[in-house]
Design a protein around this motif. Structure first.
Motif, short mmCIF file in Angstrom:
data_model
loop_
_atom_site.label_atom_id
_atom_site.label_comp_id
_atom_site.label_asym_id
_atom_site.label_seq_id
_atom_site.Cartn_x
_atom_site.Cartn_y
_atom_site.Cartn_z
N LYS A 8 0.96 -1.31 -0.02
CA LYS A 8 -0.11 -0.21 0.01
C LYS A 8 1.07 1.16 -0.02
N LYS A 9 1.93 1.27 0.94
CA LYS A 9 2.75 2.32 1.00
C LYS A 9 3.63 2.77 -0.44
N THR A 10 3.74 1.83 -1.00
CA THR A 10 4.58 2.00 -2.45
C THR A 10 3.51 2.52 -3.23
N GLY A 12 0.86 4.20 -2.67
CA GLY A 12 0.23 5.51 -2.06
C GLY A 12 1.49 6.80 -2.90
N ALA A 13 2.78 6.29 -2.44
CA ALA A 13 4.00 7.13 -2.68
C ALA A 13 3.94 7.45 -4.39
N TYR A 14 3.55 6.27 -5.04
CA TYR A 14 3.87 6.27 -6.52
C TYR A 14 2.70 7.27 -7.00
N ARG A 16 1.15 9.43 -5.39
CA ARG A 16 1.37 10.99 -4.78
C ARG A 16 2.20 11.71 -5.74
N ARG A 17 3.44 10.78 -6.20
CA ARG A 17 4.56 11.50 -6.87
C ARG A 17 4.26 11.80 -8.28
N SER A 315 -1.14 -2.06 -7.56
CA SER A 315 -0.20 -2.76 -6.69
C SER A 315 0.29 -4.20 -7.89
N GLU A 322 9.18 -4.22 -8.87
CA GLU A 322 9.93 -4.57 -7.69
C GLU A 322 10.82 -5.97 -7.98
#
Ligand code: ADP
Length: 577
Positions: A8-10, A12-14, A16-17, A315, A322
Motif C-alpha cells: 500500500k505504501k509504495t 500511495g507514494a507512487y 502521490r509522486r 499494486s 519490484e
C-alpha cells in the motif's frame, strides 16, 4: 511463482509522486470545476428567492429578472463544466500516458529468467486487465473525484448558508451510508485483488494450453488441461460472485442515502416553515441542494469503488517494478575479446543443476561446435556464454570482465545469441534495424542489409527502408525475417556469436540462400555453434561434446574421431544413417 505485489505504501507514494508532477494542471482543473459548481449553486438559491418573492407578492419585472439570472447561471455553469471536463480528460490522458510509458520501461527491462519462471499469464494479465482497470480510474476517476469532492463541500456550505436548520436534512442518511461504505471498503480491496489474481491464473492456463497445443495433443493431456481450466474458471467465478455480493450491499445503501435526504428536507422543512423558523424559499433551496449533493455523493462512492479496484491492479502493476534485476552492471571493462567459462553451474529450478562445473576457454576467431544428446545442457550453456542468464555458480568472463557486470548494450557488442526464432517488430524496416544500434546511419543499414544479401528485396519494397513492416503492414517471409535479424547482428558487430540451431531451418530452398547470409555474418568472429547436425561439427575448428551437463570431450574433429570416444561413436552412427 508469481510476480511480486507492491504494498500500500509504495502504491500511495507512487500515486502521490505522479499526481504531484501535475500539481498546476490539476489545480487548474479543480479551479474551473469549482467555479462551475458555484454557478450550479446559484440555481437552487434563486429558485428559493423566487418562491419567497412570489409568496410575498411581487412584480412581473422582478420575476423576469430572476428568470434571466437563472438562465445566465445555467449557461455559465454549462460552459465552465464543459471546459473543466475537457481539461480534466486531457489531464487524465496525460497522466495515464506517462504511467503506461513507465510501465513499458519496467516490463521490457525485466530479467528473462523471472519472466520464464513466473509464466507469461501473470505478466499478460498485468499488462492487459490491470492496465485497463487503472486506465479507467486515472483517466476519469481522479479528475471526477476531485471535482465531486469540491461540489459536495460547496453544496453543504451553501445549504447551511441558506438555512442552517433545514440543512440538517442533508446529513440524515450519513448513519446508513457511512457504515455501509466502510463495511464495503474494508472487504473490497482484498476481494478485487483475489479476483485479479484468479483472472491471471485463468489467463495463464489458457495461454499455456494454446501455445503448447501440439504438446498437449501429443501427450494426451487434453483432459488434464480441461480440468485445470475448469478449476480456474470456477475460481474466477467465485471471486467475481463475492465482489458482486459486496456491491449488492453498497449500491442499495447509496440509493437509500441519496433519496432519503430530499424527503426529509421537504417534511422537516415544511414543519420548520409552519413554526416560522424558515421561509418556503429557503426550504425549496435546501431541498434542491439535497438533489444536487445526492448526485455528487453517488458518483463519489462509485469512484471510491473503482479506485479500490484500480488500487489492487495498481499494486500488481507496480509489483512488476519490484522484481530484482538479475545483474548489476558496473564491473571492469573487458581487456580483450577472449571468453572464458569457469565452473559454470545453472539451475532452472532451485537445487536441480543442469550444468555441473562446466569450464571452457574460447580461442578468439575459432569456430567451436557443441554436440551431444538432447537435454544435455547445450542450449543452457550457450545462453550462459551469451550472458542471457547469470550462472547459478561459477562465472563467464570476457577479457577478464564478468558478462553480467556489463550493461546490456556493452554486452551485446561482445557476444550475441542467434536463434532461429525471429520477430519482426511493428514499425519501418529501418526501425527494426535500429533496434540493434539506435544511431545506425542509412549507409550502415544498407551495408548491413547488403552483407546478408537482403538489400535487393529491401530496396524493392514500396518505400525502401522506410516501408512499414510487421503485423498490419507488409509481411516479411520467414527467410526475410531471418535476414533482418542477421543484419541486426552485423550492426551490433559482436566479436563472438552463439548460434543455437535448436529449431530446424525453414524451407530448404531458402536455407541455402540463408546459409550464405549467415556465413557472411560469421566470418571473422568467434562462433560457438550448438549443433544438432553433425556436419556443422565436422567443419568446426574444435568440437565440445556435452553430456548430462558436462563437457566430456573437447578437441578437433579428427582428434576426437581418432580417440574413439563418445564423439567417434556419434560420428559413426551419423555417417551410417
Ligand atoms: P540441450 O540444448 O542440450 O538439448 P537444454 O540446455 O535445452 O539441453 O536443457 C538442459 C536441461 O535443462 C534439460 O534437462 C531441460 O529439461 C532443462 N531445461 C531447459 N530449459 C528449461 C526451463 N526453461 N525450465 C526448466 N528446465 C529447463
Amino acid at each position: 511463482m508469481q510476480l511480486p505485489l507492491a504494498d500500500k505504501k509504495t502504491v500511495g507514494a507512487y500515486a502521490r509522486r505522479l499526481l504531484g508532477q501535475y500539481r498546476v494542471p490539476l489545480g487548474l482543473v479543480v479551479g474551473i470545476q469549482a467555479l462551475g459548481a458555484v454557478a450550479a449553486l446559484a440555481v437552487p438559491w434563486m429558485v428559493g428567492v423566487l418562491v419567497d418573492e412570489v409568496g410575498a407578492g411581487t412584480t412581473v419585472e422582478a420575476v423576469t429578472r430572476i428568470g434571466l439570472l437563472l438562465v445566465l447561471a445555467l449557461v455559465l455553469q454549462t460552459l465552465l463544466m464543459g471546459v473543466g471536463d475537457r481539461q480534466s480528460r486531457v489531464l487524465g490522458e496525460t497522466i495515464f500516458a506517462q504511467l503506461r510509458e513507465e510501465f513499458m520501461g519496467t516490463v521490457t527491462a525485466l530479467p528473462l529468467s523471472t519472466v520464464e519462471k513466473a509464466g507469461s499469464g501473470d505478466l499478460l494479465g498485468r499488462t492487459t486487465n490491470d492496465v485497463d482497470r487503472v486506465q479507467w480510474a486515472v483517466r476519469f476517476g481522479v479528475p471526477r473525484v476531485l471535482v465531486q469532492s469540491v461540489t459536495v463541500l460547496l453544496v453543504l456550505g451553501a445549504a447551511v448558508l441558506a438555512s442552517p436548520l433545514t440543512a440538517i436534512a442533508m446529513v440524515v442518511s450519513l448513519p446508513v451510508v457511512y457504515p455501509a461504505a466502510r463495511w464495503y471498503m474494508k472487504r473490497s480491496a482484498a476481494a478485487y485483488a483475489a479476483s485479479s489474481k484468479a483472472w491471471a491464473t485463468l489467463n495463464g492456463e489458457i495461454t499455456e494450453t494454446v501455445e503448447h497445443a501440439a504438446t498437449v495433443d501429443a501427450l494426451g493431456l487434453g483432459e488434464r488441461r480441461r480440468r485445470r481450466m475448469r478449476d480456474a474458471v470456477r475460481e474466477s467465478w467465485e471471486r467475481e460472485d463475492y465482489t458482486l455480493t459486496l456491491r449488492a450491499v453498497l449500491f442499495p445503501s447509496i440509493t437509500l442515502g441519496t433519496v432519503v435526504p430530499t424527503a426529509v428536507a421537504v417534511v422537516w422543512g415544511g414543519w420548520l416553515v409552519s413554526q416560522e423558523w424558515a421561509t418556503l424559499g429557503q426550504v425549496s433551496t435546501v431541498a434542491l441542494y439535497t438533489v444536487q449533493i445526492a448526485g455528487a455523493m453517488a458518483e463519489l462512492l462509485m469512484w471510491m469503488d473503482e479506485i479500490q479496484v484500480a488500487g489492487a491492479s495498481f499494486s500488481r502493476i507496480l509489483g512488476v517494478g519490484e522484481v530484482k534485476p538479475d545483474r548489476e552492471p558496473g564491473g571492469p571493462e573487458p581487456m580483450d575479446s577472449a571468453i572464458t567459462a569457469r565452473d559454470v553451474r545453472y539451475a532452472y529450478i532451485d537445487g536441480r543443476d543442469v550444468l555441473h562445473d562446466v569450464s571452457l576457454d574460447l580461442i578468439p576467431g575459432e569456430r567451436l561446435a557443441m554436440v551431444g544428446p538432447s537435454g544435455a545442457g547445450k542450449s543452457t550453456f550457450g545462453r550462459m556464454i551469451a550472458g542471457i542468464h547469470p550462472p547459478t555458480g561459477g562465472s563467464v568472463t570476457v577479457g577478464g570482465a564478468n558478462l553480467v557486470d556489463l550493461t546490456e548494450e556493452r554486452l551485446r557488442r561482445e557476444v550475441a545469441l542467434v536463434t532461429q526464432e525471429h520477430h519482426v517488430f511493428v514499425g519501418t524496416l529501418a526501425d527494426n534495424l535500429r533496434l540493434a544500434r539506435a544511431d545506425a546511419t542509412e549507409t550502415e543499414m544498407r551495408e548491413a542489409l547488403s552483407m546478408v544479401a537482403a538489400l535487393e528485396w529491401a530496396e524493392a519494397l514500396e518505400n525502401g527502408l522506410e516501408t512499414k513492416v510487421g503485423s498490419g503492414a507488409v509481411t516479411l517471409s520467414p527467410a526475410q525475417a531471418q535476414q533482418l535479424a542477421l543484419a541486426r547482428l552485423v550492426l551490433l558487430d559482436p566479436h563472438t556469436l552463439v548460434l543455437d540451431e535448436a529449431t530446424s531451418l525453414i524451407d530448404p530452398t531458402a536455407a541455402r540462400h540463408l546459409e550464405q547470409s549467415l556465413n557472411a555474418v560469421l566470418t571473422g568472429r568467434t562462433v560457438v555453434a550448438i549443433a544438432h547436425r553433425l556436419h556443422t561439427a565436422h567443419d568446426a575448428d574444435r568440437v565440445a561434446v556435452m553430456e548430462n551437463g558436462r563437457i566430456v570431450e573437447l578437441g578437433a574433429h579428427e582428434e576426437l574421431v581418432a580417440a574413439g570416444g563418445e564423439y567417434a561413436a556419434l560420428w559413426e552412427s551419423w555417417q551410417s544413417e
